[in-house]
Design an enzyme around this catalytic site. Structure first.
Site, PDB file in Angstrom:
ATOM      1  N   ILE A 154      41.063  37.891  43.801  1.00  0.00           N
ATOM      2  CA  ILE A 154      39.628  37.709  44.078  1.00  0.00           C
ATOM      3  C   ILE A 154      38.809  38.097  42.847  1.00  0.00           C
ATOM      4  O   ILE A 154      37.879  37.386  42.450  1.00  0.00           O
ATOM      5  CB  ILE A 154      39.206  38.542  45.316  1.00  0.00           C
ATOM      6  N   THR A 228      32.520  43.591  48.307  1.00  0.00           N
ATOM      7  CA  THR A 228      33.118  42.694  49.311  1.00  0.00           C
ATOM      8  C   THR A 228      34.588  43.066  49.501  1.00  0.00           C
ATOM      9  O   THR A 228      35.379  42.247  49.943  1.00  0.00           O
ATOM     10  CB  THR A 228      33.009  41.206  48.890  1.00  0.00           C
ATOM     11  N   SER A 229      34.939  44.315  49.154  1.00  0.00           N
ATOM     12  CA  SER A 229      36.353  44.703  49.239  1.00  0.00           C
ATOM     13  C   SER A 229      36.630  45.573  50.464  1.00  0.00           C
ATOM     14  O   SER A 229      37.049  45.056  51.495  1.00  0.00           O
ATOM     15  CB  SER A 229      36.781  45.382  47.952  1.00  0.00           C
ATOM     16  N   ARG A 230      36.377  46.866  50.364  1.00  0.00           N
ATOM     17  CA  ARG A 230      36.533  47.739  51.525  1.00  0.00           C
ATOM     18  C   ARG A 230      35.438  48.808  51.471  1.00  0.00           C
ATOM     19  O   ARG A 230      35.134  49.353  50.400  1.00  0.00           O
ATOM     20  CB  ARG A 230      37.911  48.419  51.541  1.00  0.00           C
ATOM     21  N   GLU A 259      32.398  50.462  59.407  1.00  0.00           N
ATOM     22  CA  GLU A 259      32.107  49.150  59.995  1.00  0.00           C
ATOM     23  C   GLU A 259      32.839  48.879  61.303  1.00  0.00           C
ATOM     24  O   GLU A 259      32.380  48.081  62.114  1.00  0.00           O
ATOM     25  CB  GLU A 259      32.446  48.032  58.996  1.00  0.00           C
ATOM     26  N   ALA A 293      32.982  37.571  54.181  1.00  0.00           N
ATOM     27  CA  ALA A 293      33.257  36.914  52.899  1.00  0.00           C
ATOM     28  C   ALA A 293      34.440  35.951  52.980  1.00  0.00           C
ATOM     29  O   ALA A 293      34.496  34.955  52.274  1.00  0.00           O
ATOM     30  CB  ALA A 293      33.497  37.962  51.815  1.00  0.00           C
ATOM     31  N   PHE A 294      35.387  36.249  53.886  1.00  0.00           N
ATOM     32  CA  PHE A 294      36.590  35.401  53.986  1.00  0.00           C
ATOM     33  C   PHE A 294      36.333  34.120  54.773  1.00  0.00           C
ATOM     34  O   PHE A 294      37.172  33.225  54.790  1.00  0.00           O
ATOM     35  CB  PHE A 294      37.709  36.185  54.705  1.00  0.00           C
TER      36      PHE A 294
HETATM   37  P1  NAI Z   1      45.015  41.603  44.693  1.00  0.00           P
HETATM   38  O1  NAI Z   1      46.162  42.448  45.106  1.00  0.00           O
HETATM   39  O2  NAI Z   1      45.281  40.222  44.196  1.00  0.00           O
HETATM   40  O3  NAI Z   1      44.157  42.355  43.572  1.00  0.00           O
HETATM   41  C1  NAI Z   1      43.798  43.696  43.646  1.00  0.00           C
HETATM   42  C2  NAI Z   1      43.734  44.233  42.222  1.00  0.00           C
HETATM   43  O4  NAI Z   1      43.248  45.574  42.297  1.00  0.00           O
HETATM   44  C3  NAI Z   1      45.097  44.278  41.525  1.00  0.00           C
HETATM   45  O5  NAI Z   1      44.997  43.658  40.259  1.00  0.00           O
HETATM   46  C4  NAI Z   1      45.389  45.761  41.406  1.00  0.00           C
HETATM   47  O6  NAI Z   1      46.130  46.080  40.238  1.00  0.00           O
HETATM   48  C5  NAI Z   1      44.007  46.356  41.371  1.00  0.00           C
HETATM   49  N1  NAI Z   1      43.949  47.766  41.732  1.00  0.00           N
HETATM   50  C6  NAI Z   1      44.742  48.441  42.595  1.00  0.00           C
HETATM   51  N2  NAI Z   1      44.341  49.732  42.660  1.00  0.00           N
HETATM   52  C7  NAI Z   1      43.301  49.862  41.819  1.00  0.00           C
HETATM   53  C8  NAI Z   1      42.471  50.947  41.431  1.00  0.00           C
HETATM   54  N3  NAI Z   1      42.649  52.176  41.956  1.00  0.00           N
HETATM   55  N4  NAI Z   1      41.497  50.717  40.547  1.00  0.00           N
HETATM   56  C9  NAI Z   1      41.315  49.490  40.004  1.00  0.00           C
HETATM   57  N5  NAI Z   1      42.069  48.418  40.323  1.00  0.00           N
HETATM   58  C10 NAI Z   1      43.047  48.608  41.226  1.00  0.00           C
HETATM   59  O7  NAI Z   1      44.046  41.566  45.952  1.00  0.00           O
HETATM   60  P2  NAI Z   1      42.890  40.504  46.258  1.00  0.00           P
HETATM   61  O8  NAI Z   1      43.454  39.366  47.038  1.00  0.00           O
HETATM   62  O9  NAI Z   1      42.143  40.222  45.022  1.00  0.00           O
HETATM   63  O10 NAI Z   1      41.977  41.352  47.277  1.00  0.00           O
HETATM   64  C11 NAI Z   1      41.287  42.496  46.846  1.00  0.00           C
HETATM   65  C12 NAI Z   1      40.686  43.191  48.057  1.00  0.00           C
HETATM   66  O11 NAI Z   1      39.662  42.388  48.626  1.00  0.00           O
HETATM   67  C13 NAI Z   1      41.670  43.412  49.230  1.00  0.00           C
HETATM   68  O12 NAI Z   1      42.455  44.560  49.032  1.00  0.00           O
HETATM   69  C14 NAI Z   1      40.720  43.564  50.390  1.00  0.00           C
HETATM   70  O13 NAI Z   1      40.388  44.926  50.529  1.00  0.00           O
HETATM   71  C15 NAI Z   1      39.479  42.776  49.962  1.00  0.00           C
HETATM   72  N6  NAI Z   1      39.263  41.590  50.786  1.00  0.00           N
HETATM   73  C16 NAI Z   1      38.060  41.436  51.420  1.00  0.00           C
HETATM   74  C17 NAI Z   1      37.813  40.318  52.193  1.00  0.00           C
HETATM   75  C18 NAI Z   1      36.492  40.108  52.876  1.00  0.00           C
HETATM   76  O14 NAI Z   1      36.375  39.225  53.733  1.00  0.00           O
HETATM   77  N7  NAI Z   1      35.456  40.858  52.550  1.00  0.00           N
HETATM   78  C19 NAI Z   1      38.843  39.295  52.390  1.00  0.00           C
HETATM   79  C20 NAI Z   1      40.046  39.512  51.623  1.00  0.00           C
HETATM   80  C21 NAI Z   1      40.247  40.633  50.868  1.00  0.00           C
END
Ligand code: NAI
Length: 345
Positions: A154, A228-230, A259, A293-294
């Site tokens: 993302i 938009t993460s957690r 939430e 967001a998803f």
């Molecule tokens: P991903 O696994 O492809 O990327 C996450 C990145 O964060 C990785 O490159 C990882 O190395 C890095 N990371 C891990 N720990 C870290 C730290 N302490 N500091 C900095 N970087 C760190 O995951 P993706 O698919 O990009 O999703 C990211 C997050 O987005 C998910 O974990 C989820 O929480 C959130 N999400 C939110 C949605 C929504 O509807 N709002 C829908 C889907 C995901």
């Protein structure tokens, strides 16, 4: 016939899953979330299908194990709500690692543009035949610095969008990968140099409240914060203080620490018990969407297809490519069984 139960079901889930399940899987759909109280609804089922705010702590997992549930299929990417170490050896846990990173990245930019250019306020004004543009001054994104924390699927999609706007893009990632169209920097530099900070890392014990009073104090005045993460990546009380003191220019939140008691349901007409959220919502420069967001057609189709493929792979005895890795080889279990046999146990 594989019997499944889905918790926290919305009408769009039923629509997307009914398109892909076929005759081999039967799903009982429940609106209620999974928790200690509702775990009993899984009785007689082989699979439990859950979403981001279902409770999957040690107690719930132990209960599901006694009900002979064999698989927990997360229909989401994040697994911060799952005690997967408690599940190890009892119930396999699979997830949907990617469905549409673009859905989340595009929503993040939509929130930024909406907030920055006051689109939501202009919409309300013109509907009232109020054609004043007073108070709507924004700034150009072109040439501004955006800091992206977490340059995974993302984060990269968002980085590409920001590059399209002609922005300077900084990135911080604990495990930086190749081919990212951004300048990787230390977190401190990103925090202090960014006009806009966007969170795209998973929530872990390590980055809980990565945005707190201390990091906010080191940010540029007027910084925009996008999440938009957690929710728990941000200390909401400190965010509120930053908004009140005008240190923070705006906050765009698709997620919020507390939430699970609020989001996804129509609570209009109810008294909101969360004072911090109520205060944040009352601020003119805070934009909140409730974890949507998803929510695109592509993402819903991807979620349903991968979840059903995960379930079929499990009961078909295949490798579980999307099983959450327990990282047993780091601990006391020894070699990684998933690498050798395709499953964690
Ligand atoms: P991903 O696994 O492809 O990327 C996450 C990145 O964060 C990785 O490159 C990882 O190395 C890095 N990371 C891990 N720990 C870290 C730290 N302490 N500091 C900095 N970087 C760190 O995951 P993706 O698919 O990009 O999703 C990211 C997050 O987005 C998910 O974990 C989820 O929480 C959130 N999400 C939110 C949605 C929504 O509807 N709002 C829908 C889907 C995901």
């Amino acid at each position: 016939m594989i019997k499944a139960v889905m918790f926290d079901t919305k009408p769009y889930d039923i629509e997307s899953f009914d398109k892909v399940i076929g005759d081999d899987i039967e799903i009982n759909y429940y609106e209620t979330k999974l928790d200690r109280r509702t775990a009993e609804l899984a009785r007689g089922c082989d699979v439990v299908i859950t979403f981001v705010n279902d409770v999957l702590d040690g107690e719930v997992i132990a209960r599901l194990a006694t009900l002979d549930v064999k698989l927990i299929a997360l229909r989401c990417a994040g697994f911060n709500n799952v005690d997967f170490k408690a599940a190890y050896g009892k119930i396999h846990i699979v997830r949907v690692p990617a469905y549409s990173p673009h859905a989340v990245a595009e929503h993040t930019m939509a929130m930024l543009l909406t907030s920055l250019r006051r689109i939501h306020k202009a919409y309300n004004r013109t509907r009232d035949f109020n054609f004043s543009i007073a108070g709507f001054t924004g700034f150009d994104l072109y040439g501004r610095t955006v800091g992206v924390i977490g340059a995974g699927k993302i984060g990269r999609a968002f980085i590409d969008i920001c590059n399209g706007f002609g922005m300077r893009v900084l990135a911080y990632d604990k495990y930086p990968g190749e081919g990212v169209n951004a300048e990787f920097v230390e977190l401190d530099k990103l925090i202090s140099e960014s006009d806009i900070i966007s969170l795209h890392c998973p929530l872990t014990e390590e980055n809980y409240h990565i945005i707190d009073g201390d990091s906010i104090s080191r940010m540029k005045d007027g910084v925009y914060i996008l999440n938009t993460s957690r929710g728990a990546l941000i200390d909401a009380e400190s965010l509120l203080e930053g908004i009140k003191s005008k240190k923070i220019g705006a906050a765009c939140l698709d997620v919020y620490e507390e939430e699970s008691d609020v989001f996804f349901d129509d609570r209009s007409g109810h008294i909101l018990q969360d004072d911090t959220l109520a205060r944040l919502l009352s601020m003119p420069n805070v934009l909140v969407t409730s974890h949507q967001a998803f929510l695109t057609e592509e993402a819903l189709a991807g979620i349903a297809e991968t979840t059903v493929a995960n379930i079929r792979a499990f009961f078909g005895g295949e490798k579980l490519v999307n099983e959450i890795c327990y990282h047993c080889s780091d601990g006391d279990v020894g070699e990684c069984k998933k690498q050798r046999g395709g499953r964690c146990f």
